[in-house]
Design an enzyme around this catalytic site. Structure first.
Site, mmCIF file in Angstrom:
data_model
loop_
_atom_site.group_PDB
_atom_site.id
_atom_site.type_symbol
_atom_site.label_atom_id
_atom_site.label_comp_id
_atom_site.label_asym_id
_atom_site.label_seq_id
_atom_site.Cartn_x
_atom_site.Cartn_y
_atom_site.Cartn_z
ATOM 1 N N ARG A 158 -1.468 82.491 11.320
ATOM 2 C CA ARG A 158 -2.428 83.618 11.402
ATOM 3 C C ARG A 158 -2.646 84.293 10.040
ATOM 4 O O ARG A 158 -2.906 85.492 9.967
ATOM 5 C CB ARG A 158 -1.989 84.675 12.426
ATOM 6 C CG ARG A 158 -1.822 84.161 13.812
ATOM 7 C CD ARG A 158 -3.122 83.671 14.437
ATOM 8 N NE ARG A 158 -2.820 83.035 15.695
ATOM 9 C CZ ARG A 158 -2.579 81.725 15.847
ATOM 10 N NH1 ARG A 158 -2.677 80.890 14.811
ATOM 11 N NH2 ARG A 158 -2.299 81.226 17.015
ATOM 12 N N SER A 209 -4.154 88.653 21.484
ATOM 13 C CA SER A 209 -2.780 89.066 21.189
ATOM 14 C C SER A 209 -2.788 90.126 20.098
ATOM 15 O O SER A 209 -3.393 89.932 19.046
ATOM 16 C CB SER A 209 -1.961 87.876 20.722
ATOM 17 O OG SER A 209 -1.761 86.997 21.797
ATOM 18 N N GLU A 279 -1.319 91.561 14.593
ATOM 19 C CA GLU A 279 -2.174 90.472 14.108
ATOM 20 C C GLU A 279 -3.575 91.031 13.868
ATOM 21 O O GLU A 279 -4.295 90.610 12.985
ATOM 22 C CB GLU A 279 -2.200 89.393 15.206
ATOM 23 C CG GLU A 279 -3.081 88.203 14.941
ATOM 24 C CD GLU A 279 -3.067 87.229 16.137
ATOM 25 O OE1 GLU A 279 -1.988 86.955 16.700
ATOM 26 O OE2 GLU A 279 -4.165 86.759 16.490
#
Ligand code: FAD
Length: 289
Positions: A158, A209, A279
């Protein structure tokens, strides 16, 4: 222009200046204008990984949603896509031509540009695995778009170096695996989408998420183990379906969501001694991206 409608969380205040360029030439002209005015420039895709402050965003915000289109070569597997092309659309087009590689991307409700910046991934695949090169624009030098190969983007889980740069992704080229049976690639693509929509709260506004997984642990499992599913601040709620999702149950503000993120971080730190890192990217909260 209020940016609420430009995020999947459906929160956020106004952009000081806002535009949705229809093609790269328009985007480059807008970047040159912002540069001339001394305005900060921010680029967003589908807003599916963004928390935009209630107070809004200074400078010019460019939304790339209209920058769509792609060219796919069935023989070579080369795929060139504009920054605003939705990843699910690209995954479906590739599958129809028997191009394998993007089957995981069908459930990611973001654009090609956002996927490159975030190194989006799912179900064992990620953007970095298939990206050949990317066409970029430095807002400080808007007359000179340039190209970088994927291996120069410092991809990790990520992460890409683009998260620390102010460069704009104009388009991306993927090298996919050609010569597969379109029916099987399409079937796997559909199965991937089904497995996600049946385990994640796709029907409520979210950003997917919220926290990166603190490998080898899963953020969702740590949060769920503390019984935090359903925890609510204002109208922001830890999803009862998937503990790493925070959903907007109606009229949540960015402040509600930011407070809930902090609350979850605090409880996980207190009980597990693990720091959870979001994130999701923030816009308008502090200088930088
Ligand atoms: P945005 O959210 O608009 O922007 C994200 C960041 O990229 C921001 O910093 C923005 O400034 C920057 N950016 C966007 N476009 C450009 C550009 N052209 N040039 C320069 N900077 C740009 N992510 C996963 O990795 N895996 C998943 O499985 C996953 N599942 C999700 C499920 C749901 C229901 C939702 C809502 C989100 C999910 N996400 C997932 C998160 C999100 O979809 C991805 O991170 C996606 O790649 C973000 O793309 P975007 O176009 O929406 O980017």
């Amino acid at each position: 222009m209020n940016l609420r409608a430009f995020t999947t969380w459906k929160v956020g205040g106004p952009a000081e200046w806002f535009a949705e360029p229809g093609d790269q030439a328009e985007l480059i002209a807008l970047a040159a204008w912002a540069h001339g005015q001394g305005l900060a420039l921010r680029c967003i895709g589908a807003g599916s990984n963004l928390l935009i402050a209630d107070a809004g965003v200074p400078g010019l915000t460019l939304c790339n949603r209209r920058l769509q289109g792609s060219r796919l070569e069935a023989q070579s597997g080369l795929v060139e896509a504009e920054a605003g092309e939705p990843m699910p659309t690209l995954a479906r087009k590739a599958a129809r031509l028997g191009l394998s590689g993007l089957e995981w991307a069908v459930g990611i409700p973001g654009t090609v540009g956002g996927a490159v910046v975030m190194n989006a991934g799912a179900q064992g695949g990620c953007t970095a695995d298939w990206l050949a090169s990317v066409r970029l624009l430095d807002p400080a030098n808007p007359g000179a778009p340039f190209e970088l190969p994927g291996h120069e983007l410092d991809f990790a889980y990520r992460h890409s170096r683009l998260q620390a740069e102010s460069w704009i992704v104009l388009s991306a080229t993927f090298q996919l695996d050609a010569g597969h049976d379109p029916t099987s690639v399409t079937a796997l693509t559909s199965a991937n989408l089904h497995s996600r929509t049946s385990t994640q709260p796709y029907q409520q506004p979210s950003c997917g998420s919220v926290f990166r997984n603190p490998e080898p642990q899963k953020a969702g499992q740590l949060i769920e183990a503390l019984g935090l599913k359903g925890l609510q601040i204002g109208e922001a709620q830890v999803s009862p379906i998937h503990a790493n999702f925070i959903v907007n149950t109606g009229q949540a503000s960015a402040a509600d969501i930011a407070a809930l993120i902090q609350e979850v971080q605090g409880r996980v730190m207190a009980s597990h001694g693990i720091a959870l890192h979001p994130e999701v990217k923030r816009l308008g909260f502090e200088p930088g991206r």
